[in-house]
Design a protein around this motif. Structure first.
Motif, short mmCIF file in Angstrom:
data_model
loop_
_atom_site.label_atom_id
_atom_site.label_comp_id
_atom_site.label_asym_id
_atom_site.label_seq_id
_atom_site.Cartn_x
_atom_site.Cartn_y
_atom_site.Cartn_z
N UNK A 44 66.57 -87.55 18.98
CA UNK A 44 65.30 -87.39 18.26
C UNK A 44 64.81 -85.96 18.46
N UNK A 45 64.70 -85.22 17.34
CA UNK A 45 64.46 -83.78 17.42
C UNK A 45 63.16 -83.43 18.15
N UNK A 46 62.12 -84.23 17.97
CA UNK A 46 60.85 -83.85 18.60
C UNK A 46 60.58 -84.63 19.89
N UNK A 47 61.61 -85.25 20.45
CA UNK A 47 61.41 -85.93 21.74
C UNK A 47 61.29 -84.90 22.85
N UNK A 48 60.25 -85.02 23.69
CA UNK A 48 60.03 -83.95 24.67
C UNK A 48 61.12 -83.85 25.73
N UNK A 49 61.85 -84.92 25.98
CA UNK A 49 62.83 -84.90 27.07
C UNK A 49 64.09 -84.13 26.67
N UNK A 170 58.29 -78.38 32.93
CA UNK A 170 57.30 -78.71 31.89
C UNK A 170 57.52 -80.11 31.33
N UNK A 171 58.30 -80.94 32.06
CA UNK A 171 58.68 -82.24 31.52
C UNK A 171 57.54 -83.26 31.47
N UNK A 172 56.41 -82.95 32.10
CA UNK A 172 55.34 -83.94 32.14
C UNK A 172 54.28 -83.72 31.07
N UNK A 173 54.59 -82.84 30.10
CA UNK A 173 53.68 -82.70 28.96
C UNK A 173 54.48 -82.69 27.67
N UNK A 174 53.82 -83.08 26.60
CA UNK A 174 54.50 -83.17 25.31
C UNK A 174 54.85 -81.80 24.74
N UNK A 175 54.07 -80.78 25.10
CA UNK A 175 54.31 -79.44 24.54
C UNK A 175 55.49 -78.74 25.20
N UNK A 176 55.90 -79.28 26.33
CA UNK A 176 57.00 -78.67 27.10
C UNK A 176 56.75 -77.17 27.33
N UNK A 177 57.73 -76.33 26.96
CA UNK A 177 57.66 -74.91 27.34
C UNK A 177 56.49 -74.18 26.68
N UNK A 178 55.91 -74.80 25.65
CA UNK A 178 54.76 -74.19 25.01
C UNK A 178 53.45 -74.55 25.70
N UNK A 209 69.10 -74.33 32.43
CA UNK A 209 69.59 -73.31 31.50
C UNK A 209 68.44 -72.77 30.66
N UNK A 210 67.54 -73.67 30.26
CA UNK A 210 66.38 -73.22 29.47
C UNK A 210 65.52 -72.25 30.28
N UNK A 211 65.39 -72.53 31.59
CA UNK A 211 64.62 -71.62 32.47
C UNK A 211 65.34 -70.27 32.59
N UNK A 212 66.66 -70.35 32.74
CA UNK A 212 67.48 -69.15 32.84
C UNK A 212 67.30 -68.26 31.60
N UNK A 213 67.29 -68.89 30.43
CA UNK A 213 67.09 -68.15 29.19
C UNK A 213 65.72 -67.49 29.14
#
Lengths: 743, 128
Positions: A44-49, A170-178, A209-213
């Motif tokens: 699911x493209x907009x799933x936060x996980x 940032x896994x505990x919010x829906x906006x994640x990295x934003x 990896x996302x943090x590394x980026x």
């Protein structure tokens, strides 16, 4: 075939968890169904996980669910255990038989003589507890010596800080990295885990990896130059099993150089002076010698970590497998505590179930809330191992596995007669696997629940029940946040979910069982959330509000962590206990210390002359989850044979070339794997995790369970003295030689 | 359209997870040992070089049906766990490459649209 030429596709949205990809899950998925058959899975493209992404195991779901070798109906054994002799049975017949046999054990010996056995934390643990407690046995257990998978780490955190923390991705919010509050960790330590091949315990490996980026600097602690190590600012190829010394050395640097967070230490910790004194016993030259790491590299890693604003740390199962795993975890817990990285954006944050929903009871409190006070005190007191292991008695509502195996053989203080085994293949997966097999072979009655024929089913089961993948069941889950739902997309044969199986048996075995249907029970789970079953099923996932106990940050300052609502941590002192009072109460060293592996060039130099290489078992492949999926063709094709990773120079010294078949031998026995050159430390070889050959289950007398199984080389009895940690599967000794043509 | 669009992949952060292989296999309904994209490892003993590079095979059609009829991104791009792939017109992919030079751009052309597959199963001796 195109979607156009057949009947319409129905899309069911669900959340991964256990069978299917196998893992502890959390990914949002669309399950595409045509004519009652699973035809596709899509993230699911907009799933936060997972934000649309999926791993190869999840993407092979269609193949896994529709596999021709799925067990599809209950079977009752007609011949001897270990032979492929079964007859089909109806669910009624199989459940009648189980009910009858378990009641007989209870009448003759007491309910405690039946064990309820699970493997890792998949969607079966909660259900086994329900069944065990409603039947009347306190002996629910994990099939792993020393409970050495996450539990030592969990308990160390519980003891020192009253809660569990995970790296904040940032896994505990829906906006994640934003999310405007979230920060990129300046330093990210990956301690003993090839995270890109796994998703552990609520952390999706690729979040690193996302943090590394986004600019995180990596410190990778791993004897193997894996991909993460190649991207690291500092790579520490540690001698396996010496993690405790490394943590103490890093603490030494951080404390003696004054790099710790003084304000946080003063306000929120106790025992700092005692810790300061203890780490003086671990100067860097000594630690360097123990760990085989250069002192200056350890110092550089400690400084990078301490100066990071913030710093995150992800740890893997080698921490548990260290000789005193729980104690090593206490040392690492001190690292993030004295650097003030707790409850800070991009640091380490407390993981709590969303909305206070408990869908996976781990404590006596949660159990009695769900099922009532089903077990009298004197029955609870029969839990195996609590007389030896006070931590098991006070903090861990399970039987201690090593004590269970001993008691099966000794028959004292009471005999063990039966086992209900679900979601585990310990005939392959336990260390010293033949001893485990022998123990369970001695029981009068074994039920095994699984999706496929396994060596455990073949060796032990008297009745086998066919279980389901996550695509074939409903559920709710709050492990941890957001709250999620699993929705049934398909049914396969007569397979039933673990929840359905355990629920039906709990009802049969306890006439006063509280719930009429599984949905009733899910509704009860959901009560604290105020969210209806229909709503969570429809929405798929829901985050609690920002000010909830399940949402970071600074909850200790806001009084959200303690039952009394006061600021502080959920410990007796209200602070993080660097000198852990509870350890003292139980008679253990309350400060972190280093313990040398039981078999090593240091502790057994003579044995090390005979077996000059360090054997590190359990390397993970993304194609597999523990011992599963070697029977799924596309996943097997990704890793067709069991691999041992060897440095080319080491291989040459032993007359081995890349892709040769190799014997790996030690005092326990030998296994055979395919050599694969790797840039691993030249004195260390790495063997892949939990291999067996499903294609040989019916041919071999040992069901293909041992030839390539690293556990064959691991002696029993290596669990920690606390009962939590040890097993030492990463730090043994071995030698290698080429398999000759006719050997 | 095929030929003008392509795939951009950031080699610095591709972890070799093989999600692209599995996603493609499902999308194109390929067998367990068939590939529309395959990940290659480049691990050199120079202390420097460790890369994974996914390369589309001759079967890749850039998910024509999925992209043009379902309005989705190609299956590999959608599912890539490291999120290092982009799909689009080659000119726009060049912009990604300028921003992140350790990367590649592929312009796959499905071989079946140009010339037929050849039946290799006649060579039975190839299988041991």
């Amino acid at each position: 075939m195109n979607a156009r030429d057949a009947s319409p596709v129905k899309i069911v949205r669900s959340t991964t968890w256990s069978a299917g990809p196998g893992c502890h899950g959390g990914c949002g998925v669309e399950l595409h169904v045509r004519d009652g058959k699973l035809v596709k899975i899509e993230g699911i493209a907009d799933h936060p996980y997972n934000r649309g992404t999926l791993c190869p195991r999840a993407l092979a779901l269609r193949e896994y669910v529709n596999a021709p070798d799925r067990l599809q109906h209950p079977m009752i054994r007609t011949g001897a255990r270990g032979t492929d002799t079964w007859r089909k049975a109806s669910w009624d017949e199989a459940l009648d038989l189980i009910e009858h046999r378990l009641k007989a054990v209870k009448d003759q010996h007491g309910a405690e003589s039946t064990l309820f056995v699970q493997g890792t934390g998949r969607d079966v643990g909660g259900w086994l507890v329900m069944l065990a407690y409603n039947y009347g046995s306190p002996n629910w257990m994990q099939s792993l010596p020393g409970n050495s998978c996450y539990h030592p780490r969990l308990l160390a955190m519980k003891i020192a800080m009253g809660d569990y923390v995970v790296p904040d991705s940032s896994q505990f919010t829906n906006q994640r990295y934003d999310d405007p509050e979230w920060r990129v960790p300046e330093c990210y330590v990956v301690w003993g885990q090839n995270s890109v091949a796994t998703c552990n315990d609520g952390l999706h490996g690729h979040w690193i990896v996302h943090a590394l980026k986004r600019g995180s600097k990596l410190v990778v602690i791993d004897p193997n130059y894996n991909w993460l190590a190649s991207r690291a600012t500092i790579w520490l190829p540690i001698r396996p099993g010496t993690d405790g010394a490394l943590a103490l050395g890093m603490l030494n640097v951080i404390i003696n150089e004054g790099l710790y967070d003084k304000a946080f230490v003063d306000k929120w910790t106790v025992g700092f002076d005692e810790l300061r004194e203890r780490v003086q016993q671990y100067p860097l030259d000594k630690v360097a010698k123990i760990t085989w790491l250069p002192a200056e590299k350890i110092a550089a890693a400690a400084r990078l970590y301490a100066k990071g604003q913030p710093s995150a740390l992800q740890w893997g199962v080698p921490v548990d497998f260290a000789p005193e795993g729980l104690t090593v975890a206490l040392a690492i817990n001190a690292l993030w505590s004295i650097t003030g990285n707790v409850e800070k954006p991009g640091g380490m944050v407390v993981a709590r179930p969303a909305f206070g929903v408990t869908s996976y009871p781990m404590s006596q409190g949660a159990i009695s809330k769900m099922y009532g006070e089903v077990m009298p005190k004197e029955q609870l007191a029969k839990r195996i191992g609590i007389d030896i292991y006070p931590i098991a008695r006070d903090l861990h509502w399970r039987a201690q596995p090593d004590a269970v195996i001993d008691q099966i053989f000794s028959g004292t203080p009471y005999p063990v007669k039966a086992a209900f085994i679900a979601g585990t293949n310990f005939v392959v997966g336990a260390q010293d696997p033949r001893r485990w097999r022998k123990a369970f072979e001695s029981l009068e009655f074994n039920v095994v629940v699984d999706l496929f024929m396994t060596p455990t089913v073949m060796a032990l089961a008297d009745v086998v029940l066919p279980s389901s993948s996550f695509a074939e069941r409903d559920g709710v889950r709050a492990w941890w946040s957001p709250l999620t739902a699993q929705n049934t997309a398909v049914r396969v044969g007569e397979c039933r979910s673990d929840a359905e199986i355990c629920f039906e048996l709990a009802r049969r075995l306890n006439p006063g069982f509280r719930y009429r249907t599984l949905d009733d029970m899910y509704r009860f789970f959901l009560e604290p959330s105020g969210i209806s079953l229909e709503e969570i099923r429809e929405k798929g996932w829901i985050f609690p509000p920002k000010d909830s106990a399940a949402t970071p940050y600074a909850r200790h300052e806001r009084g959200l962590l303690r039952a009394d609502g006061k600021p502080g941590f959920d410990t007796a002192s209200g602070k993080i206990e660097l000198d852990a009072t509870r350890m003292k109460d139980w008679g253990y060293d309350s400060l972190p210390a280093y313990t040398e592996p039981s078999f090593s060039p240091v502790s057994t130099p003579e044995l090390a002359r005979e077996y000059p290489l360090i054997l590190n078992t359990g390397s993970r492949s993304i194609a597999f989850f523990h011992s599963e999926m070697r029977n799924i063709p596309s996943l097997r094709a990704m890793n067709p044979e069991p691999l041992v990773q060897i440095h080319p120079e080491t291989a040459r010294r032993f007359g081995i070339e890349n892709n040769d078949w190799v014997w790996i031998e030690n005092q326990q026995g030998r296994i055979k794997m395919r050599a694969r050159y790797a840039l691993v430390h030249p004195r260390i070889v790495l063997t892949q995790h939990s291999w067996f050959y499903p294609e040989r289950i019916r041919e071999d007398k040992d069901f293909g369970a041992y030839e390539a199984n690293g556990n064959e080389l691991i002696p029993g009895g290596l669990h920690s003295k606390t009962g939590f940690g040890g097993a030492q599967v990463k730090s043994l000794l071995c030698r290698i030689r080429k398999v000759e043509e006719n050997a | 359209m095929t030929g003008k669009n392509g795939l951009w992949i950031d080699i610095e952060f591709c972890t070799g997870c093989m999600a692209c292989e599995a996603a493609c296999r499902q999308e194109l309904d390929l067998g367990p040992t068939e590939y529309g994209i395959k990940v290659f490892e480049q691990l050199l003993n120079d202390g420097q070089t460790f890369n994974y590079v996914p390369i589309p095979t001759d079967r890749c059609n850039l998910c024509a049906t999925r992209v043009h009829e379902e309005g989705k991104r190609p299956a590999c791009v959608h599912h890539c766990m490291a999120q290092v792939m982009e799909y689009g017109p080659l000119e726009s992919l060049i912009e990604h490459m300028k921003r992140r030079p350790r990367s590649v751009i592929w312009s796959p052309v499905s071989r079946s649209s140009q010339r037929p597959y050849h039946d290799l199963e006649q060579f039975e001796f190839l299988e041991e």
